[in-house]
Design an enzyme around this catalytic site. Structure first.
Site, PDB file in Angstrom:
ATOM      1  N   GLN A  38      65.141  24.799  37.681  1.00 57.58           N
ATOM      2  CA  GLN A  38      66.355  25.680  37.660  1.00 57.58           C
ATOM      3  C   GLN A  38      67.440  24.997  37.194  1.00 57.58           C
ATOM      4  OE1 GLN A  38      66.198  25.939  42.207  1.00 57.58           O
ATOM      5  NE2 GLN A  38      65.569  23.682  41.955  1.00 57.58           N
ATOM      6  N   HIS A  69      74.232  22.720  58.170  1.00 56.08           N
ATOM      7  CA  HIS A  69      73.090  21.517  58.565  1.00 56.08           C
ATOM      8  C   HIS A  69      73.138  21.495  59.812  1.00 56.08           C
ATOM      9  CE1 HIS A  69      73.595  20.563  54.116  1.00 56.08           C
ATOM     10  NE2 HIS A  69      72.602  20.955  54.025  1.00 56.08           N
ATOM     11  N   ASP A 145      55.584  22.449  45.901  1.00 54.91           N
ATOM     12  CA  ASP A 145      56.161  23.761  46.103  1.00 54.91           C
ATOM     13  C   ASP A 145      55.726  23.912  47.536  1.00 54.91           C
ATOM     14  OD1 ASP A 145      55.392  27.255  45.064  1.00 54.91           O
ATOM     15  OD2 ASP A 145      56.067  26.423  46.663  1.00 54.91           O
ATOM     16  N   GLY A 146      56.609  24.221  48.368  1.00 55.67           N
ATOM     17  CA  GLY A 146      56.490  24.505  49.912  1.00 55.67           C
ATOM     18  C   GLY A 146      55.569  25.264  50.204  1.00 55.67           C
ATOM     19  N   ASP A 163      64.731  25.448  54.304  1.00 56.66           N
ATOM     20  CA  ASP A 163      66.219  25.119  53.858  1.00 56.66           C
ATOM     21  C   ASP A 163      65.937  25.572  52.213  1.00 56.66           C
ATOM     22  OD1 ASP A 163      68.366  22.308  53.025  1.00 56.66           O
ATOM     23  OD2 ASP A 163      68.632  24.725  53.106  1.00 56.66           O
ATOM     24  N   SER A 164      65.721  26.900  51.915  1.00 55.41           N
ATOM     25  CA  SER A 164      65.269  27.043  50.510  1.00 55.41           C
ATOM     26  C   SER A 164      66.734  27.639  49.937  1.00 55.41           C
ATOM     27  CB  SER A 164      64.303  28.295  50.691  1.00 55.41           C
ATOM     28  OG  SER A 164      64.886  29.394  51.113  1.00 55.41           O
TER      29      SER A 164
END
Ligand code: SAM
Length: 291
Positions: A38, A69, A145-146, A163-164
């Site tokens: 990205q 958070h 990659d989660g 938390d994407s």
């Protein structure tokens, strides 16, 4: 470009297609790169301090990151009450990690971040966000990659925090039902998953989509809310999926007891705010109930 004074403006692109943008003046660009995943830019802004944007979408700002958070972390952990193992999906800036690490009873933190550059440059240019917790001995930091990580058989967790980024680019897979199903399979009995689910006034369909999938997977599928000024458009939703009906409605007195035992000083979270965060305005309730 590295550290040169720069009067350029960084435009928020999340709602560009809908005809809305806002912009943050970049008084100084600290780092900028097209990573393998990205576009990443970290810059200084007069009002919000150091900020990071990924693919033009605001991720974290020095000034208001504590709200997001604290609420993404302490709500599930204090609601669960006996958390020992936490899985963080995404969270490359280390803000969720910092808040999880404050819970001394937590024994294991697995963090799965797809883009090492985010972590590398956040550690360097936004060190106060992770506050040294990347060195926490409880941390197992995995660059992957989660969605693939949870597919693999492995240890289970009491809390999964997604938390994407938004469902654009690498983050898109983290909003699919197969990811939620696989993540559920990694939840220990009585566990809870929370998800970054955007600002429902602007992205209502995204929240409805997640809740609809949660409804097929969990006995409880809802969300709770908090307002982060730089996630523009109103309060944001944090998706909540669990099979334990009691967790979303613990009395303030019980939360207060757990909060005091945790001995963590906060800047946004209070037990009363935690409890109230699940009281949804009508337009959000409609999204959740009709999902
Ligand atoms: N607080 C921000 C928000 O609410 O939008 C999110 C912050 S954090 C920077 C988002 C992280 O998710 C980024 O570091 C990004 O690289 C990571 N990410 C995106 N897609 C991912 C995936 N499929 N697996 C793991 N991490 C991913």
């Amino acid at each position: 470009m590295n550290g040169k004074p720069d009067g350029r403006w960084v435009t928020e692109t999340l709602y560009e297609g809908d005809g809305f943008t806002c912009a943050f003046r970049a008084d100084k660009v600290l780092y900028e790169e097209n990573t393998a995943e990205q576009h990443l830019v970290i810059f200084e802004n007069g009002l919000f301090g150091r900020m990071m944007a990924l693919d033009g979408i605001t991720q974290v700002t020095e000034r208001d990151e504590f709200i997001y958070h604290e609420m993404m972390t302490h709500v599930p952990i204090l609601a669960h009450g006996k958390v020992r193992r936490v899985l963080i999906i995404g969270g490359g800036d280390g803000g969720i990690l910092r808040e999880v690490a404050r819970h001394k009873a937590v024994e294991k933190i697995t963090m799965v971040e797809i883009d090492p550059a985010v972590t590398e440059f956040a550690k360097k240019h936004l060190p106060q966000v992770s506050a040294g917790t990347f060195d926490d001995p409880r941390l197992d930091l995995v660059f992957a990659d989660g969605a693939k990580f949870v597919e693999e058989a492995g240890e289970s967790y009491d809390v999964v925090i997604v938390d994407s980024t938004d469902p654009i680019g690498p983050g898109e897979v983290l909003f699919r039902e197969e990811f939620y199903r696989a993540a559920k399979a990694r939840l220990a009995a009585g566990g809870v998953i929370v998800t970054q689910n955007g600002v429902p006034f602007m992205q209502g369909a995204e929240l409805a989509s997640t809740i609809g999938k949660f409804r097929r997977l969990f006995r409880v599928a809802t969300c709770y809310m908090a307002t982060i000024p730089t996630y523009v458009g109103g309060p944001m939703a944090m998706g909540w999926g669990t099979d334990d009906e009691s967790l979303a409605s613990l009395p303030v007195s019980e939360l207060q007891e757990r909060f005091e035992k945790a001995r963590i000083s906060m800047r946004y979270y209070t037990p009363a705010v935690h409890h109230a965060a699940f009281a949804l305005p009508r337009y959000v309730l409609d999204l959740v109930e009709n999902a």
